[in-house]
Design an enzyme around this catalytic site. Structure first.
Site, PDB file in Angstrom:
ATOM      1  N   LEU A  15      40.544  47.426  37.268  1.00 22.18           N
ATOM      2  CA  LEU A  15      40.715  45.867  37.949  1.00 22.18           C
ATOM      3  C   LEU A  15      41.797  45.560  37.649  1.00 22.18           C
ATOM      4  CD1 LEU A  15      36.903  45.089  36.811  1.00 22.18           C
ATOM      5  CD2 LEU A  15      37.908  44.898  39.102  1.00 22.18           C
ATOM      6  N   PRO A  16      42.189  44.317  38.408  1.00 25.08           N
ATOM      7  CA  PRO A  16      43.641  44.105  38.221  1.00 25.08           C
ATOM      8  C   PRO A  16      44.205  43.605  36.972  1.00 25.08           C
ATOM      9  CG  PRO A  16      42.448  42.674  40.362  1.00 25.08           C
ATOM     10  CD  PRO A  16      41.459  43.618  39.604  1.00 25.08           C
ATOM     11  N   THR A  70      44.968  48.253  33.494  1.00 15.94           N
ATOM     12  CA  THR A  70      45.783  47.930  32.491  1.00 15.94           C
ATOM     13  C   THR A  70      45.776  46.536  32.074  1.00 15.94           C
ATOM     14  OG1 THR A  70      47.343  49.335  33.793  1.00 15.94           O
ATOM     15  CG2 THR A  70      48.402  47.833  32.186  1.00 15.94           C
ATOM     16  N   LYS A 103      49.880  52.734  26.755  1.00 15.24           N
ATOM     17  CA  LYS A 103      50.457  52.546  28.192  1.00 15.24           C
ATOM     18  C   LYS A 103      51.676  51.580  28.108  1.00 15.24           C
ATOM     19  CE  LYS A 103      50.196  51.245  32.363  1.00 15.24           C
ATOM     20  NZ  LYS A 103      50.263  52.023  33.698  1.00 15.24           N
ATOM     21  N   LYS A 150      54.111  42.954  35.184  1.00 13.37           N
ATOM     22  CA  LYS A 150      53.049  42.760  34.521  1.00 13.37           C
ATOM     23  C   LYS A 150      53.121  43.371  33.213  1.00 13.37           C
ATOM     24  CE  LYS A 150      48.478  44.085  34.759  1.00 13.37           C
ATOM     25  NZ  LYS A 150      47.060  44.965  35.218  1.00 13.37           N
TER      26      LYS A 150
HETATM   27  P1  NAD Z   1      44.578  46.518  43.516  1.00 12.19           P
HETATM   28  O1  NAD Z   1      44.722  45.162  43.685  1.00 12.19           O
HETATM   29  O2  NAD Z   1      44.785  47.387  44.716  1.00 12.19           O
HETATM   30  O3  NAD Z   1      43.030  46.810  43.181  1.00 12.19           O
HETATM   31  C1  NAD Z   1      42.100  46.169  42.324  1.00 12.19           C
HETATM   32  C2  NAD Z   1      40.745  45.968  43.197  1.00 12.19           C
HETATM   33  O4  NAD Z   1      40.006  45.120  42.401  1.00 12.19           O
HETATM   34  C3  NAD Z   1      40.759  45.021  44.531  1.00 12.19           C
HETATM   35  O5  NAD Z   1      40.522  45.891  45.641  1.00 12.19           O
HETATM   36  C4  NAD Z   1      39.894  43.868  44.395  1.00 12.19           C
HETATM   37  O6  NAD Z   1      39.201  43.514  45.340  1.00 12.19           O
HETATM   38  C5  NAD Z   1      39.157  44.425  43.170  1.00 12.19           C
HETATM   39  N1  NAD Z   1      38.498  43.397  42.336  1.00 12.19           N
HETATM   40  C6  NAD Z   1      38.963  42.217  41.825  1.00 12.19           C
HETATM   41  N2  NAD Z   1      37.990  41.395  41.167  1.00 12.19           N
HETATM   42  C7  NAD Z   1      36.951  42.240  41.288  1.00 12.19           C
HETATM   43  C8  NAD Z   1      35.647  41.743  40.784  1.00 12.19           C
HETATM   44  N3  NAD Z   1      35.306  40.674  39.872  1.00 12.19           N
HETATM   45  N4  NAD Z   1      34.766  42.787  41.016  1.00 12.19           N
HETATM   46  C9  NAD Z   1      34.944  44.006  41.653  1.00 12.19           C
HETATM   47  N5  NAD Z   1      36.065  44.067  42.288  1.00 12.19           N
HETATM   48  C10 NAD Z   1      37.181  43.268  42.062  1.00 12.19           C
HETATM   49  O7  NAD Z   1      45.414  47.023  42.323  1.00 12.19           O
HETATM   50  P2  NAD Z   1      45.497  48.576  41.734  1.00 12.19           P
HETATM   51  O8  NAD Z   1      46.913  48.816  42.184  1.00 12.19           O
HETATM   52  O9  NAD Z   1      44.327  49.519  42.207  1.00 12.19           O
HETATM   53  O10 NAD Z   1      45.430  48.352  40.083  1.00 12.19           O
HETATM   54  C11 NAD Z   1      44.405  48.334  39.453  1.00 12.19           C
HETATM   55  C12 NAD Z   1      44.826  48.480  38.005  1.00 12.19           C
HETATM   56  O11 NAD Z   1      45.676  49.586  37.881  1.00 12.19           O
HETATM   57  C13 NAD Z   1      45.623  47.392  37.583  1.00 12.19           C
HETATM   58  O12 NAD Z   1      45.152  47.042  36.261  1.00 12.19           O
HETATM   59  C14 NAD Z   1      46.923  47.962  37.369  1.00 12.19           C
HETATM   60  O13 NAD Z   1      47.987  47.357  36.645  1.00 12.19           O
HETATM   61  C15 NAD Z   1      46.915  49.373  37.076  1.00 12.19           C
HETATM   62  N6  NAD Z   1      47.782  50.465  37.463  1.00 12.19           N
HETATM   63  C16 NAD Z   1      48.457  50.459  38.789  1.00 12.19           C
HETATM   64  C17 NAD Z   1      49.103  51.274  39.018  1.00 12.19           C
HETATM   65  C18 NAD Z   1      49.744  51.388  40.605  1.00 12.19           C
HETATM   66  O14 NAD Z   1      50.757  51.930  40.853  1.00 12.19           O
HETATM   67  N7  NAD Z   1      49.133  50.692  41.691  1.00 12.19           N
HETATM   68  C19 NAD Z   1      49.658  52.194  38.413  1.00 12.19           C
HETATM   69  C20 NAD Z   1      49.062  52.343  36.961  1.00 12.19           C
HETATM   70  C21 NAD Z   1      48.087  51.282  36.492  1.00 12.19           C
END
Ligand code: NAD
Length: 301
Positions: A66-67, A100, A175, A250
């Site tokens: 999740l975000p 994260t 991390k 972030k």
């Molecule tokens: P993203 O925004 O693409 O995905 C997050 C998803 O969560 C979205 O599809 C959103 O609709 C869903 N969501 C939000 N609230 C919700 C809820 N209450 N119930 C169900 N679903 C819900 O983000 P991402 O890039 O996939 O990142 C996710 C996590 O991974 C974050 O914490 C980010 O910091 C971490 N991360 C991302 C990367 C990257 O390169 N994108 C790398 C390492 C870590």
């Protein structure tokens, strides 16, 4: 019988991770607020459900991606009038939160999970969207030895390197430390390369020299920030793809928060955070969606 997983959060990272669980033979109940994300997960073989509460019925594991920490707390803990998933997750299940978030968020969810009789680990990842799709993420896990061993069964299907960092919250600390160091050596690498360019050096020649000298580091080896020096990296593709400036900001914000609570001095991390903020807002074009190696543009004349 196939083990059942509830997967919450099927975004850029979670979508690929859930698909890899299906490929590894898990039965995956998938939930996301976005219908487009749900649709994609269905194509990957996940079972789509209408609510998060429905997703966790009868499962062995709950994985979330999740975000941010506020959302993770609301999904698991919720409020008195609108309780979160901890009130419905089977007490035999193990929660793996891969988002994260701040170590304090993870510890709060861990404590609430313990009170509800459910096991919990934080398991943030290193590696981006491509690694999530390829199943080659690195996981940094915070939790007991026993819960770590149980979590590995699931994490092995989504990652290539799995580490236990310590107790609940320790995965998030690892991390944050890693990504703060990444920001520091990327900004340092961009700064050194630009100094060389401004003094008449060819960035490729300078990179080759530093790669065999004491300035060698991961950014220089794998992710050269100057366009044209290295093939197949974001700098040679107008800084598209890769790891966004907004996500680096972030993580640097989480490092600042952690340093405040532990009273640690992080002058280099603070400088890197300021540099990325300045870079994001330096021109009319918001650079937040560019890859983090675009910090080179901040130095370029
Ligand atoms: P993203 O925004 O693409 O995905 C997050 C998803 O969560 C979205 O599809 C959103 O609709 C869903 N969501 C939000 N609230 C919700 C809820 N209450 N119930 C169900 N679903 C819900 O983000 P991402 O890039 O996939 O990142 C996710 C996590 O991974 C974050 O914490 C980010 O910091 C971490 N991360 C991302 C990367 C990257 O390169 N994108 C790398 C390492 C870590």
């Amino acid at each position: 019988m196939a083990k059942k997983v509830a997967f919450i959060g099927l975004g850029n990272m979670g979508g690929g991770m859930a698909a890899n669980l299906v490929k590894a033979g898990f039965e995956v109940n998938a939930f996301d607020l976005s219908p487009a994300a749900q649709e994609q997960a269905k194509k990957e073989g996940c079972q789509i459900v209408e609510t998060a509460a429905e997703a966790v019925v009868g499962v062995d594991y709950v994985v979330s991606m999740l975000p941010n920490g506020g959302i993770v707390e609301s999904v698991y803990i919720g409020t008195e009038s609108n309780p979160g998933l901890l009130s419905t997750i089977p007490t035999t299940a193990l929660i793996l939160d891969c988002s994260t978030i701040a170590p304090d968020n993870a510890r709060r969810v861990g404590t609430a999970a313990e009170a509800a009789g459910v096991r919990f680990v934080d398991a943030p990842v290193s590696g981006g969207v491509a690694a999530a799709a390829a199943g080659t993420l690195a996981f940094m896990v915070g939790g007991t030895e026993e819960n770590f061993e149980s979590a590995k069964v699931v994490l092995d299907a989504m990652g290539a390197n799995i580490f236990r960092a310590g107790d609940v919250g320790a995965g998030q600390v690892a991390k944050i430390c890693n990504n703060m160091l990444l920001a520091i050596h990327m900004t340092g690498t961009a700064e050194a390369l630009q100094l060389g360019i401004d003094n008449g050096l060819d960035p490729k020649a300078l990179s080759d020299i530093m790669l065999k000298s004491s300035g060698c580091n991961w950014s220089l080896e794998k992710y050269n920030p100057v366009p044209g020096v290295m093939e197949g990296v974001p700098s040679s593709n107008d800084y598209q793809g890769g790891f966004m400036v907004d996500l680096m900001l972030k993580d640097l914000g989480l490092a600042m928060e952690a340093s405040l609570s532990s009273r640690s001095s992080i002058p280099m991390g603070a400088a890197a955070r300021n540099l990325y903020n300045l870079h994001k807002n330096a021109t009319a074009e918001d650079k937040g969606a560019k890859d983090f190696s675009s910090i080179q543009q901040f130095y370029a004349k």
